[in-house]
Motif scaffolding. Structure first.
Motif, PDB file in Angstrom:
ATOM      1  N   LEU A 151       0.824  -1.203   0.000  1.00 40.99           N
ATOM      2  CA  LEU A 151       0.000   0.000   0.000  1.00 40.99           C
ATOM      3  C   LEU A 151       0.864   1.261   0.000  1.00 40.99           C
ATOM      4  O   LEU A 151       0.548   2.238  -0.689  1.00 40.99           O
ATOM      5  N   GLU A 152       1.953   1.247   0.743  1.00 41.97           N
ATOM      6  CA  GLU A 152       2.856   2.397   0.747  1.00 41.97           C
ATOM      7  C   GLU A 152       3.441   2.637  -0.642  1.00 41.97           C
ATOM      8  O   GLU A 152       3.523   3.789  -1.106  1.00 41.97           O
ATOM      9  N   GLU A 153       3.837   1.578  -1.311  1.00 42.05           N
ATOM     10  CA  GLU A 153       4.373   1.720  -2.661  1.00 42.05           C
ATOM     11  C   GLU A 153       3.301   2.221  -3.624  1.00 42.05           C
ATOM     12  O   GLU A 153       3.565   3.071  -4.497  1.00 42.05           O
ATOM     13  N   LEU A 154       2.073   1.720  -3.464  1.00 40.88           N
ATOM     14  CA  LEU A 154       0.968   2.133  -4.324  1.00 40.88           C
ATOM     15  C   LEU A 154       0.633   3.609  -4.115  1.00 40.88           C
ATOM     16  O   LEU A 154       0.425   4.359  -5.080  1.00 40.88           O
ATOM     17  N   VAL A 155       0.581   4.036  -2.847  1.00 43.82           N
ATOM     18  CA  VAL A 155       0.281   5.436  -2.540  1.00 43.82           C
ATOM     19  C   VAL A 155       1.348   6.351  -3.122  1.00 43.82           C
ATOM     20  O   VAL A 155       1.044   7.389  -3.722  1.00 43.82           O
ATOM     21  N   ALA A 156       2.609   5.972  -2.962  1.00 42.84           N
ATOM     22  CA  ALA A 156       3.708   6.791  -3.485  1.00 42.84           C
ATOM     23  C   ALA A 156       3.589   6.952  -4.997  1.00 42.84           C
ATOM     24  O   ALA A 156       3.740   8.060  -5.527  1.00 42.84           O
ATOM     25  N   ARG A 157       3.295   5.858  -5.707  1.00 34.93           N
ATOM     26  CA  ARG A 157       3.146   5.944  -7.163  1.00 34.93           C
ATOM     27  C   ARG A 157       1.934   6.793  -7.536  1.00 34.93           C
ATOM     28  O   ARG A 157       1.981   7.580  -8.479  1.00 34.93           O
ATOM     29  N   PHE A 158       0.856   6.643  -6.786  1.00 34.71           N
ATOM     30  CA  PHE A 158      -0.387   7.339  -7.124  1.00 34.71           C
ATOM     31  C   PHE A 158      -0.240   8.856  -7.003  1.00 34.71           C
ATOM     32  O   PHE A 158      -0.719   9.604  -7.851  1.00 34.71           O
ATOM     33  N   VAL A 159       0.416   9.312  -5.932  1.00 32.10           N
ATOM     34  CA  VAL A 159       0.525  10.763  -5.727  1.00 32.10           C
ATOM     35  C   VAL A 159       1.767  11.351  -6.388  1.00 32.10           C
ATOM     36  O   VAL A 159       1.956  12.570  -6.375  1.00 32.10           O
ATOM     37  N   PRO A 162       8.376   9.512  -4.381  1.00 32.72           N
ATOM     38  CA  PRO A 162       9.209   8.306  -4.315  1.00 32.72           C
ATOM     39  C   PRO A 162       8.865   7.378  -3.157  1.00 32.72           C
ATOM     40  O   PRO A 162       9.082   6.168  -3.248  1.00 32.72           O
ATOM     41  N   ALA A 163       8.363   7.921  -2.039  1.00 34.53           N
ATOM     42  CA  ALA A 163       8.136   7.079  -0.864  1.00 34.53           C
ATOM     43  C   ALA A 163       6.912   7.560  -0.104  1.00 34.53           C
ATOM     44  O   ALA A 163       6.480   8.711  -0.240  1.00 34.53           O
ATOM     45  N   ALA A 164       6.349   6.663   0.721  1.00 33.62           N
ATOM     46  CA  ALA A 164       5.193   6.997   1.550  1.00 33.62           C
ATOM     47  C   ALA A 164       5.233   6.154   2.813  1.00 33.62           C
ATOM     48  O   ALA A 164       5.878   5.103   2.858  1.00 33.62           O
ATOM     49  N   ILE A 165       4.553   6.629   3.832  1.00 35.60           N
ATOM     50  CA  ILE A 165       4.440   5.891   5.087  1.00 35.60           C
ATOM     51  C   ILE A 165       2.999   5.988   5.561  1.00 35.60           C
ATOM     52  O   ILE A 165       2.347   7.031   5.398  1.00 35.60           O
ATOM     53  N   ALA A 300       6.630  16.945  -7.304  1.00 36.94           N
ATOM     54  CA  ALA A 300       8.018  17.005  -6.848  1.00 36.94           C
ATOM     55  C   ALA A 300       8.337  18.332  -6.173  1.00 36.94           C
ATOM     56  O   ALA A 300       9.278  18.423  -5.375  1.00 36.94           O
ATOM     57  N   ASP A 301       7.567  19.373  -6.475  1.00 37.50           N
ATOM     58  CA  ASP A 301       7.803  20.684  -5.864  1.00 37.50           C
ATOM     59  C   ASP A 301       7.244  20.775  -4.455  1.00 37.50           C
ATOM     60  O   ASP A 301       7.608  21.684  -3.704  1.00 37.50           O
ATOM     61  N   VAL A 302       6.332  19.863  -4.101  1.00 42.33           N
ATOM     62  CA  VAL A 302       5.739  19.854  -2.760  1.00 42.33           C
ATOM     63  C   VAL A 302       6.572  18.904  -1.895  1.00 42.33           C
ATOM     64  O   VAL A 302       6.697  17.721  -2.210  1.00 42.33           O
ATOM     65  N   ASP A 303       7.115  19.407  -0.803  1.00 41.67           N
ATOM     66  CA  ASP A 303       8.015  18.582   0.009  1.00 41.67           C
ATOM     67  C   ASP A 303       7.292  17.456   0.729  1.00 41.67           C
ATOM     68  O   ASP A 303       7.748  16.317   0.727  1.00 41.67           O
ATOM     69  N   ILE A 304       6.165  17.769   1.364  1.00 42.49           N
ATOM     70  CA  ILE A 304       5.420  16.768   2.128  1.00 42.49           C
ATOM     71  C   ILE A 304       3.974  16.775   1.656  1.00 42.49           C
ATOM     72  O   ILE A 304       3.317  17.825   1.642  1.00 42.49           O
ATOM     73  N   GLY A 318      -4.243   7.184   7.298  1.00 38.50           N
ATOM     74  CA  GLY A 318      -3.694   8.283   6.516  1.00 38.50           C
ATOM     75  C   GLY A 318      -2.302   7.939   6.031  1.00 38.50           C
ATOM     76  O   GLY A 318      -1.772   6.857   6.300  1.00 38.50           O
ATOM     77  N   TYR A 319      -1.700   8.870   5.300  1.00 34.88           N
ATOM     78  CA  TYR A 319      -0.358   8.632   4.767  1.00 34.88           C
ATOM     79  C   TYR A 319       0.419   9.936   4.681  1.00 34.88           C
ATOM     80  O   TYR A 319      -0.151  11.033   4.661  1.00 34.88           O
ATOM     81  N   ILE A 320       1.721   9.816   4.634  1.00 39.96           N
ATOM     82  CA  ILE A 320       2.628  10.909   4.327  1.00 39.96           C
ATOM     83  C   ILE A 320       3.484  10.449   3.157  1.00 39.96           C
ATOM     84  O   ILE A 320       4.081   9.369   3.193  1.00 39.96           O
ATOM     85  N   ALA A 321       3.524  11.250   2.085  1.00 35.38           N
ATOM     86  CA  ALA A 321       4.337  10.933   0.913  1.00 35.38           C
ATOM     87  C   ALA A 321       5.377  12.034   0.737  1.00 35.38           C
ATOM     88  O   ALA A 321       5.064  13.216   0.836  1.00 35.38           O
ATOM     89  N   ALA A 322       6.620  11.619   0.483  1.00 31.37           N
ATOM     90  CA  ALA A 322       7.706  12.585   0.358  1.00 31.37           C
ATOM     91  C   ALA A 322       8.847  11.946  -0.409  1.00 31.37           C
ATOM     92  O   ALA A 322       8.735  10.822  -0.911  1.00 31.37           O
ATOM     93  N   SER A 323       9.966  12.653  -0.484  1.00 28.68           N
ATOM     94  CA  SER A 323      11.151  12.099  -1.133  1.00 28.68           C
ATOM     95  C   SER A 323      11.765  11.023  -0.253  1.00 28.68           C
ATOM     96  O   SER A 323      11.528  10.968   0.957  1.00 28.68           O
ATOM     97  N   LYS A 324      12.575  10.171  -0.848  1.00 29.84           N
ATOM     98  CA  LYS A 324      13.161   9.062  -0.099  1.00 29.84           C
ATOM     99  C   LYS A 324      14.085   9.541   1.007  1.00 29.84           C
ATOM    100  O   LYS A 324      14.227   8.900   2.040  1.00 29.84           O
ATOM    101  N   ARG A 325      14.735  10.674   0.812  1.00 28.36           N
ATOM    102  CA  ARG A 325      15.640  11.154   1.857  1.00 28.36           C
ATOM    103  C   ARG A 325      14.866  11.670   3.065  1.00 28.36           C
ATOM    104  O   ARG A 325      15.461  11.962   4.097  1.00 28.36           O
ATOM    105  N   SER A 326      13.552  11.805   2.945  1.00 30.17           N
ATOM    106  CA  SER A 326      12.736  12.226   4.082  1.00 30.17           C
ATOM    107  C   SER A 326      12.401  11.068   5.009  1.00 30.17           C
ATOM    108  O   SER A 326      11.869  11.283   6.079  1.00 30.17           O
ATOM    109  N   PHE A 327      12.696   9.844   4.568  1.00 30.74           N
ATOM    110  CA  PHE A 327      12.324   8.673   5.347  1.00 30.74           C
ATOM    111  C   PHE A 327      13.518   7.757   5.595  1.00 30.74           C
ATOM    112  O   PHE A 327      14.466   7.711   4.809  1.00 30.74           O
TER     113      PHE A 327
END
Length: 354
Positions: A151-159, A162-165, A300-304, A318-327
Motif C-alpha cells: 500500500l505504501e508503494e501504491l500510494v507513493a506511485r499514485f501521488v 518516491p516514498a510513503a508511510i 516534486a515541488d511539494v516537500d510533504i 492516513g499517509y505521508i508521501a515525500a522524497s526518499k531522503r525524508s524517510f
C-alpha cells in the motif's frame, strides 16, 4: 471564493434572533408561573443552572429530527432512512415502520467506494480471511505485513512521490508527524483555516507558529518576509527550518487552495511546503490525484504530501508521501526523518530583506 448572499445571511440571523427572543420570553413567564412551586430537590443541586440548557430546549429540540437519523440499510451512496415522529414537541422521537430512500450526503464515503462492489468486495473478504481485520499490534512491534508495504508503494506511485508511510488514523497523521518534521528553532506558517489536527500538531512541535490570511499568497509573502528578516524570537538567529502548511480543499469552506501562487511564494523564499490533501485526494483531478493534478503543480515541488483514506477512499488511516531522503524505512521499523539541514534560505537572503 463563493460569497454568501446578504439576504440569506440576514434572514438566517433574523431567524436565530427571533428564536432567541421568544425562547427567553417563554422562560420569563415560566419562571413567574413556577415561582411558588417547590423544587423538591431534597438537598441535591439542580442539574442545570440559569440558561445552561437554553440552546437545547429552545433551539436544538425544534430541529433535532434532522440529526442522528437511524438507517435501515448499508451506508452506501443511497440508503433507507427510518422515519420518526414526535408527540411532545420533538423532546422525544419515536421510530415508525416506514423508510425513505435518501441520497447519502452526510458521509465520508464521497465516491461510494465503501459500498458493496463486484470488484472490491471479494478482494476485501479474501484479505480479511488471509490477514484478519487487524494485526493487533503497532507495526514497530511486529505488526508489519506485506499489505502495508504494498500500500505504501501504491500510494507513493499514485501521488507522484518516491516514498510513503502509513498511519492508522487521519487525524493522527497530522498531529503526530508535524512535531517530527520540525521543532524548536523552526517556523511554521499556517493557513488561518487549517484543520484542528494541523493546529494541534503545530502546537505540539515546539516550533514558532505564525498564521497567514486564508488562501492569501500576498499575505503569506508578507509574513515570510517579516519572519525571515526578524529571525527567531529573542536571539534573532536564522530559522533552522521554515514550513508552510496548507490544505488542498478546506473542508468547512469547500475552497480549493491557491496552490500555484502559494508554491511560487515558497520557492521564492525557499520554505518547505506541507500539503494536506485529506479532502482533495481521490476527489479532484482528472485521475483523482488531488489538487496538484487539478491545478498543474508538479508533486516534486511539494516537500510533504499528506492525505487520508477516510474520505474519498471510504476506509481508514492516513499517509505521508515525500522524497526518499525524508524517510528511513525498513521492514521492522518505519520512522519518518525529515531533512535535518537548516532552512535553505541563507543569511545573505535574510540581510537583503531588511
Amino acid at each position: 471564493m463563493v460569497r454568501l448572499p446578504y439576504l440569506t445571511a440576514l434572514t438566517t440571523l433574523f431567524s436565530y434572533g427571533l428564536l432567541f427572543a421568544f425562547g427567553h420570553f417563554r422562560d420569563f413567564f415560566r419562571r413567574i408561573l413556577d415561582a411558588g412551586k417547590s423544587s423538591n430537590l431534597k438537598g441535591y443541586a439542580p442539574i442545570c443552572l440559569g440558561y445552561e440548557d437554553f440552546y437545547t430546549r429552545r433551539l436544538y429540540l425544534r430541529i433535532q429530527d434532522c440529526f442522528g437519523r437511524p438507517i435501515a440499510s448499508a451506508p452506501d451512496a443511497w440508503f433507507d432512512v427510518v422515519e420518526r415522529h414526535s408527540n411532545d414537541g420533538n423532546k422525544t422521537l419515536q421510530r415508525t415502520t416506514k423508510t425513505s430512500k435518501c441520497l447519502n450526503l452526510g458521509s465520508y464515503n464521497y465516491l461510494g467506494f465503501a459500498a458493496a462492489d463486484e470488484y472490491c468486495t471479494p478482494r476485501v473478504i479474501e484479505s480479511l480471511k488471509k490477514y484478519s481485520a487487524s494485526t493487533c499490534s503497532a507495526r514497530v512491534d511486529g505488526g508489519n505485513t506485506k499489505l502495508h508495504t504494498e500500500l505504501e508503494e501504491l500510494v507513493a506511485r499514485f501521488v507522484g512521490k518516491p516514498a510513503a508511510i502509513l498511519f492508522g488514523m487521519g487525524y493522527v497523521t497530522n498531529s503526530a508527524i508535524i512535531p517530527i518534521l520540525i521543532g524548536k528553532g523552526g517556523l511554521i506558517v499556517s493557513d488561518s483555516l487549517n484543520h484542528i489536527s494541523i493546529v494541534n500538531g503545530a502546537r505540539g512541535s515546539g516550533a514558532t507558529v505564525r498564521v497567514f490570511q486564508h488562501n492569501n499568497p500576498a499575505h503569506l509573502e508578507d509574513v515570510l518576509r517579516e519572519q525571515i528578516a526578524g529571525g527567531q524570537p529573542r536571539t534573532h538567529r536564522p530559522w533552522k527550518k521554515i514550513i508552510v502548511i496548507v490544505e488542498g480543499i478546506y473542508s468547512m469552506e469547500g475552497e480549493l487552495c491557491n496552490l500555484p501562487e502559494i508554491m511560487a511564494v515558497c520557492k521564492k523564499y525557499k520554505a518547505y511546503t506541507y500539503l494536506d490533501e485529506a479532502h482533495s485526494i481521490g476527489a479532484v483531478g482528472k485521475t483523482g490525484r488531488g489538487v496538484c493534478e487539478l491545478l498543474g503543480v508538479d508533486p516534486a515541488d511539494v516537500d510533504i504530501m499528506m492525505g487520508t483514506f477516510t474520505k474519498s477512499f471510504g476506509s481508514c488511516g492516513g499517509y505521508i508521501a515525500a522524497s526518499k531522503r525524508s524517510f528511513n524505512i525498513s521492514s521492522t521499523h518505519a520512522q519518518p526523518i525529515f531533512m535535518q539541514h537548516p532552512c535553505r534560505l541563507q543569511q545573505s537572503s535574510r540581510s537583503s530583506l531588511r
